[in-house]
Scaffold this motif. Structure first.
Motif, PDB file in Angstrom:
ATOM      1  N   PHE A 114       0.818  -1.227   0.000  1.00 26.34           N
ATOM      2  CA  PHE A 114       0.000   0.000   0.000  1.00 26.34           C
ATOM      3  C   PHE A 114       0.847   1.270   0.000  1.00 26.34           C
ATOM      4  CE2 PHE A 114       0.642  -1.193   4.412  1.00 26.34           C
ATOM      5  CZ  PHE A 114       0.989   0.001   5.020  1.00 26.34           C
ATOM      6  N   PHE A 115       2.158   1.166  -0.022  1.00 23.98           N
ATOM      7  CA  PHE A 115       3.011   2.350   0.049  1.00 23.98           C
ATOM      8  C   PHE A 115       2.793   3.312  -1.113  1.00 23.98           C
ATOM      9  CE2 PHE A 115       6.841   1.298   3.018  1.00 23.98           C
ATOM     10  CZ  PHE A 115       5.964   1.028   4.052  1.00 23.98           C
ATOM     11  N   GLY A 116       2.517   2.812  -2.298  1.00 24.40           N
ATOM     12  CA  GLY A 116       2.296   3.695  -3.446  1.00 24.40           C
ATOM     13  C   GLY A 116       1.091   4.598  -3.239  1.00 24.40           C
ATOM     14  N   SER A 117      -0.031   4.014  -2.840  1.00 22.67           N
ATOM     15  CA  SER A 117      -1.233   4.826  -2.609  1.00 22.67           C
ATOM     16  C   SER A 117      -1.057   5.720  -1.385  1.00 22.67           C
ATOM     17  CB  SER A 117      -2.473   3.937  -2.465  1.00 22.67           C
ATOM     18  OG  SER A 117      -2.337   3.055  -1.370  1.00 22.67           O
ATOM     19  N   LEU A 118      -0.343   5.247  -0.380  1.00 22.41           N
ATOM     20  CA  LEU A 118      -0.059   6.074   0.795  1.00 22.41           C
ATOM     21  C   LEU A 118       0.803   7.266   0.401  1.00 22.41           C
ATOM     22  CD1 LEU A 118       0.126   6.820   3.785  1.00 22.41           C
ATOM     23  CD2 LEU A 118       1.772   4.941   4.080  1.00 22.41           C
ATOM     24  N   HIS A 119       1.790   7.033  -0.445  1.00 27.81           N
ATOM     25  CA  HIS A 119       2.652   8.127  -0.894  1.00 27.81           C
ATOM     26  C   HIS A 119       1.846   9.185  -1.645  1.00 27.81           C
ATOM     27  CE1 HIS A 119       5.522  10.000  -3.823  1.00 27.81           C
ATOM     28  NE2 HIS A 119       6.101  10.276  -2.677  1.00 27.81           N
ATOM     29  N   ARG A 120       0.959   8.744  -2.530  1.00 29.87           N
ATOM     30  CA  ARG A 120       0.137   9.708  -3.279  1.00 29.87           C
ATOM     31  C   ARG A 120      -0.722  10.540  -2.323  1.00 29.87           C
ATOM     32  NH1 ARG A 120       0.337   5.360  -6.564  1.00 29.87           N
ATOM     33  NH2 ARG A 120      -1.623   4.426  -5.843  1.00 29.87           N
ATOM     34  N   ALA A 121      -1.331   9.891  -1.336  1.00 28.79           N
ATOM     35  CA  ALA A 121      -2.176  10.614  -0.373  1.00 28.79           C
ATOM     36  C   ALA A 121      -1.331  11.538   0.501  1.00 28.79           C
ATOM     37  CB  ALA A 121      -2.954   9.623   0.490  1.00 28.79           C
ATOM     38  N   ALA A 122      -0.182  11.077   0.954  1.00 30.15           N
ATOM     39  CA  ALA A 122       0.683  11.895   1.807  1.00 30.15           C
ATOM     40  C   ALA A 122       1.235  13.096   1.051  1.00 30.15           C
ATOM     41  CB  ALA A 122       1.835  11.040   2.353  1.00 30.15           C
ATOM     42  N   SER A 123       1.462  12.940  -0.249  1.00 34.16           N
ATOM     43  CA  SER A 123       1.997  14.032  -1.063  1.00 34.16           C
ATOM     44  C   SER A 123       1.049  15.218  -1.129  1.00 34.16           C
ATOM     45  CB  SER A 123       2.299  13.530  -2.475  1.00 34.16           C
ATOM     46  OG  SER A 123       3.340  12.576  -2.431  1.00 34.16           O
ATOM     47  N   GLU A 124      -0.237  14.977  -0.917  1.00 33.24           N
ATOM     48  CA  GLU A 124      -1.218  16.066  -0.903  1.00 33.24           C
ATOM     49  C   GLU A 124      -1.109  16.915   0.365  1.00 33.24           C
ATOM     50  OE1 GLU A 124      -5.140  14.518  -1.574  1.00 33.24           O
ATOM     51  OE2 GLU A 124      -4.474  13.337  -3.300  1.00 33.24           O
ATOM     52  N   HIS A 125      -0.465  16.377   1.395  1.00 35.82           N
ATOM     53  CA  HIS A 125      -0.339  17.070   2.680  1.00 35.82           C
ATOM     54  C   HIS A 125       1.059  17.609   2.946  1.00 35.82           C
ATOM     55  CE1 HIS A 125      -4.282  15.809   4.200  1.00 35.82           C
ATOM     56  NE2 HIS A 125      -4.061  14.697   3.537  1.00 35.82           N
ATOM     57  N   SER A 126       2.042  17.133   2.196  1.00 35.26           N
ATOM     58  CA  SER A 126       3.417  17.473   2.542  1.00 35.26           C
ATOM     59  C   SER A 126       4.304  17.542   1.303  1.00 35.26           C
ATOM     60  CB  SER A 126       3.966  16.412   3.513  1.00 35.26           C
ATOM     61  OG  SER A 126       5.355  16.500   3.636  1.00 35.26           O
ATOM     62  N   ALA A 127       4.945  18.686   1.111  1.00 35.67           N
ATOM     63  CA  ALA A 127       5.899  18.832   0.012  1.00 35.67           C
ATOM     64  C   ALA A 127       7.097  17.911   0.217  1.00 35.67           C
ATOM     65  CB  ALA A 127       6.357  20.287  -0.093  1.00 35.67           C
ATOM     66  N   LEU A 128       7.507  17.718   1.479  1.00 37.15           N
ATOM     67  CA  LEU A 128       8.624  16.820   1.771  1.00 37.15           C
ATOM     68  C   LEU A 128       8.297  15.399   1.335  1.00 37.15           C
ATOM     69  CD1 LEU A 128      11.388  16.202   3.044  1.00 37.15           C
ATOM     70  CD2 LEU A 128      10.205  15.938   5.239  1.00 37.15           C
ATOM     71  N   MET A 129       7.107  14.940   1.645  1.00 35.81           N
ATOM     72  CA  MET A 129       6.716  13.587   1.247  1.00 35.81           C
ATOM     73  C   MET A 129       6.562  13.495  -0.267  1.00 35.81           C
ATOM     74  SD  MET A 129       6.821  11.641   3.747  1.00 35.81           S
ATOM     75  CE  MET A 129       7.035  11.856   5.493  1.00 35.81           C
ATOM     76  N   ALA A 130       6.098  14.562  -0.902  1.00 38.59           N
ATOM     77  CA  ALA A 130       5.935  14.570  -2.362  1.00 38.59           C
ATOM     78  C   ALA A 130       7.279  14.427  -3.065  1.00 38.59           C
ATOM     79  CB  ALA A 130       5.224  15.845  -2.805  1.00 38.59           C
ATOM     80  N   ARG A 131       8.349  14.912  -2.440  1.00 40.59           N
ATOM     81  CA  ARG A 131       9.688  14.816  -3.038  1.00 40.59           C
ATOM     82  C   ARG A 131      10.280  13.415  -2.943  1.00 40.59           C
ATOM     83  NH1 ARG A 131      10.249  19.922  -0.493  1.00 40.59           N
ATOM     84  NH2 ARG A 131      11.464  18.997   1.204  1.00 40.59           N
ATOM     85  N   GLN A 132       9.714  12.551  -2.113  1.00 41.85           N
ATOM     86  CA  GLN A 132      10.216  11.188  -1.979  1.00 41.85           C
ATOM     87  C   GLN A 132       9.710  10.365  -3.168  1.00 41.85           C
ATOM     88  OE1 GLN A 132      12.360  10.993   0.602  1.00 41.85           O
ATOM     89  NE2 GLN A 132      11.663  13.085   0.984  1.00 41.85           N
ATOM     90  N   SER A 133      10.415   9.301  -3.487  1.00 41.54           N
ATOM     91  CA  SER A 133       9.987   8.454  -4.605  1.00 41.54           C
ATOM     92  C   SER A 133       8.852   7.511  -4.220  1.00 41.54           C
ATOM     93  CB  SER A 133      11.170   7.643  -5.151  1.00 41.54           C
ATOM     94  OG  SER A 133      11.674   6.790  -4.132  1.00 41.54           O
TER      95      SER A 133
END
Length: 180
Positions: A114-133
């Motif tokens: 589930f990390f891919g979908s979690l990353h997409r959701a987290a990227s909406e809340h955090s620029a730092l998380m959006a910069r992660q692969s």
């Protein structure tokens, strides 16, 4: 909000402060804690068939985690085998403020489906998380550690990320254990 069971949905809707604290010290509501502990698996699953009882224990642990009953959640997570249980265990240690132990459990868990979908959701809340692969529990743990030791500006954002992480892993745990 997804529909799980009447009891689970009521827990999620009951308290607007669910998962707001990064480092909780007491359960949000002791009556709710007792209801979760006393509920049968059938009540928690809404009568659905539980295909994987060991994984379903993580659903109960997740509810305890959500209402800040960290000690009670720890008791369930520490006995859970596998990568998913290890990840929950890491989340719990992070909320205890035991950041090195959290990282240990995240290493044991590895990357989860589930990390891919979690990353997409987290990227909406955090620029730092959006910069992660991909979702990175180490980066998130480091941010929580900084917040514990003084950095206060990002606490609201971190609480939002904590909720996104919880929603993702809870839903995944549910889908892995309950036959729809």
């Amino acid at each position: 909000m997804k529909n799980y069971s009447d009891l689970v949905d009521r827990v999620f809707l009951r308290d607007e402060h669910l998962l707001e604290k990064l480092l909780p010290t007491d359960p949000l509501d002791r009556d709710l804690l007792r209801k979760i502990q006393a509920a049968s698996d059938a009540a928690l699953s809404g009568g659905r068939t539980i295909g994987k009882p060991q994984t379903f224990a993580l659903v109960r642990g997740g509810l305890l985690y959500a209402v800040d009953a960290i000690h009670e959640a720890h008791n369930l997570f520490q006995d859970s085998p596998g990568d998913l249980g290890a990840y929950w265990h890491g989340m719990m240690h992070r909320r205890e403020g035991d950041f090195d132990n959290a990282r240990y459990w995240f290493r044991r868990a590895g990357a989860l489906p589930f990390f891919g979908s979690l990353h997409r959701a987290a990227s909406e809340h955090s620029a730092l998380m959006a910069r992660q692969s991909n979702w990175d529990p180490y980066v998130f743990t480091g941010e929580c550690e900084q917040a514990r030791f003084g950095e206060t500006e990002s606490r609201k954002q971190l609480a939002a990320l904590q909720r996104v992480e919880f929603d993702s892993i809870f839903d995944y745990s549910w889908r892995q254990s309950v036959e729809e």
